[in-house]
Design a protein around this motif. Structure first.
Motif, short mmCIF file in Angstrom:
data_model
loop_
_atom_site.label_atom_id
_atom_site.label_comp_id
_atom_site.label_asym_id
_atom_site.label_seq_id
_atom_site.Cartn_x
_atom_site.Cartn_y
_atom_site.Cartn_z
N GLY A 187 0.99 -1.06 -0.19
CA GLY A 187 0.00 -0.05 -0.15
C GLY A 187 0.91 1.80 0.04
N GLY A 188 1.88 1.11 0.18
CA GLY A 188 2.59 2.55 0.25
C GLY A 188 3.02 3.16 -1.48
N GLY A 189 3.65 4.27 -1.32
CA GLY A 189 3.32 4.44 -2.84
C GLY A 189 4.10 6.62 -2.75
N LEU A 190 3.55 7.02 -3.44
CA LEU A 190 3.76 8.18 -3.71
C LEU A 190 2.74 9.04 -3.65
CD1 LEU A 190 5.98 11.03 -4.02
CD2 LEU A 190 5.53 10.10 -6.86
N VAL A 191 2.54 10.90 -3.24
CA VAL A 191 1.39 10.73 -2.67
C VAL A 191 1.55 12.95 -2.52
CG1 VAL A 191 0.96 10.52 -0.46
CG2 VAL A 191 -1.34 10.74 -1.72
N GLN A 192 0.74 13.25 -2.93
CA GLN A 192 0.76 14.61 -2.58
C GLN A 192 0.52 15.14 -1.30
OE1 GLN A 192 -1.76 16.56 -6.13
NE2 GLN A 192 0.28 16.32 -7.28
N PRO A 193 0.35 16.26 -0.91
CA PRO A 193 0.35 16.59 1.10
C PRO A 193 -0.73 16.85 0.97
CG PRO A 193 2.40 17.92 0.24
CD PRO A 193 2.04 16.32 -1.91
N GLY A 194 -1.43 16.48 1.58
CA GLY A 194 -3.11 16.23 2.06
C GLY A 194 -3.61 15.47 1.62
N THR B 285 8.15 -14.87 30.41
CA THR B 285 8.95 -12.94 30.34
C THR B 285 9.61 -12.51 29.40
OG1 THR B 285 10.68 -14.87 31.54
CG2 THR B 285 8.59 -14.01 33.32
N HIS B 286 9.54 -13.12 28.21
CA HIS B 286 10.15 -12.81 26.63
C HIS B 286 9.54 -12.17 26.01
CE1 HIS B 286 13.58 -14.91 27.87
NE2 HIS B 286 13.31 -16.06 28.17
N VAL B 287 9.30 -11.19 25.00
CA VAL B 287 8.75 -10.72 24.21
C VAL B 287 9.26 -10.21 23.49
CG1 VAL B 287 8.11 -8.32 23.46
CG2 VAL B 287 8.36 -8.23 26.10
N TYR B 288 8.49 -10.93 21.99
CA TYR B 288 9.16 -11.28 20.98
C TYR B 288 7.95 -10.09 19.60
CZ TYR B 288 10.50 -16.00 23.02
OH TYR B 288 11.26 -16.92 24.24
N ASN B 289 9.22 -10.52 19.31
CA ASN B 289 8.81 -9.14 17.80
C ASN B 289 9.58 -9.23 16.64
OD1 ASN B 289 7.56 -6.40 19.17
ND2 ASN B 289 9.85 -6.52 20.52
N TYR B 290 8.46 -9.20 15.44
CA TYR B 290 8.64 -9.73 14.44
C TYR B 290 8.03 -8.18 13.53
CZ TYR B 290 7.91 -13.75 15.85
OH TYR B 290 8.60 -15.23 17.21
N TRP B 291 8.43 -8.33 12.46
CA TRP B 291 8.95 -7.05 11.16
C TRP B 291 8.75 -7.49 9.93
CZ3 TRP B 291 8.76 -2.20 13.50
CH2 TRP B 291 9.13 -2.55 15.11
N GLY B 292 7.62 -6.69 9.05
CA GLY B 292 7.68 -6.65 7.63
C GLY B 292 8.76 -6.38 6.74
N GLN B 293 9.12 -6.67 5.91
CA GLN B 293 10.30 -5.85 5.04
C GLN B 293 10.55 -4.32 4.80
OE1 GLN B 293 7.14 -7.28 4.19
NE2 GLN B 293 6.62 -5.83 1.81
N GLY B 294 8.99 -3.86 5.22
CA GLY B 294 8.92 -2.55 4.46
C GLY B 294 8.59 -1.87 3.44
N THR B 295 7.08 -1.05 4.03
CA THR B 295 6.74 0.05 2.32
C THR B 295 7.34 1.31 2.27
OG1 THR B 295 5.04 -0.15 1.22
CG2 THR B 295 4.15 0.29 3.88
N GLN B 296 8.06 1.89 1.56
CA GLN B 296 8.09 3.08 1.54
C GLN B 296 6.88 3.95 1.07
OE1 GLN B 296 11.37 4.83 1.58
NE2 GLN B 296 9.98 6.58 1.18
N VAL B 297 6.36 5.51 1.65
CA VAL B 297 5.67 6.35 1.57
C VAL B 297 6.36 7.16 1.42
CG1 VAL B 297 4.07 7.52 2.16
CG2 VAL B 297 4.32 5.03 2.94
N THR B 298 6.10 8.23 0.73
CA THR B 298 6.56 9.38 0.25
C THR B 298 5.66 10.41 -0.47
OG1 THR B 298 8.66 8.15 -0.96
CG2 THR B 298 8.14 10.49 -1.30
N VAL B 299 5.40 11.40 0.47
CA VAL B 299 4.42 12.77 0.18
C VAL B 299 5.31 13.79 0.15
CG1 VAL B 299 3.19 13.82 1.55
CG2 VAL B 299 3.75 11.95 2.74
N SER B 300 5.08 13.90 -0.68
CA SER B 300 5.87 15.21 -1.69
C SER B 300 5.55 15.32 -3.16
CB SER B 300 6.93 14.76 -2.39
OG SER B 300 8.11 15.86 -3.19
N SER B 301 4.79 17.25 -3.69
CA SER B 301 3.90 17.53 -4.30
C SER B 301 5.30 17.45 -6.26
CB SER B 301 3.68 19.06 -4.30
OG SER B 301 5.29 19.91 -3.73
#
Length: 119
Positions: free
Chosen positions: A8-15, A103-119
């Motif tokens: 769902g990431g991508g390039l979007v304009q401000p607002g 007593t253990h906390v396990y964290n899992y992460w996704g690969q990440g998705t870029q969000v760029t907000v720019s005109s």
């Protein structure tokens, strides 16, 4: 073990708006909370929003009123609806799943998705 796949990431304009999705697979019944974090260039990773098993939510002050985290248990998916986006929201967004076992906390992460907000 939990696997997370973001989209769902991508390039979007401000607002503008974007919706991120994160689908979990694996030991999903053991997940206590899921969330979104972001990391901008040269900055540390920071919390954006979290949602617990009981659907309690928490937001960073910088996104309150603009972002909404939600989940669809039937689809094992967490969403981040981002409205009124600002250039400072530009970052790589990471999905997180956390579980507490004893007593253990396990964290899992996704690969990440870029969000760029720019005109």
């Amino acid at each position: 073990q939990v696997m997370l796949v973001e989209s769902g990431g991508g390039l979007v304009q401000p607002g503008g708006s974007l919706r991120l999705s994160c689908t979990a697979s694996g030991s999903i019944l053991s997940i206590d909370a899921m969330g979104w974090y972001r990391q901008a260039p040269g900055k540390q990773r920071e919390l954006v929003a979290t949602i617990t098993r009981g659907a309690n939510t928490n937001y960073a002050d910088s996104v309150k009123g603009r972002f909404t985290i939600s989940k669809d248990n039937a689809k094992n998916t967490v969403y981040l609806q981002m409205n009124s986006l600002k250039p400072e929201d530009t970052a790589v967004y990471y999905c997180n799943a956390g579980m507490i076992i004893g007593t253990h906390v396990y964290n899992y992460w996704g690969q990440g998705t870029q969000v760029t907000v720019s005109s």
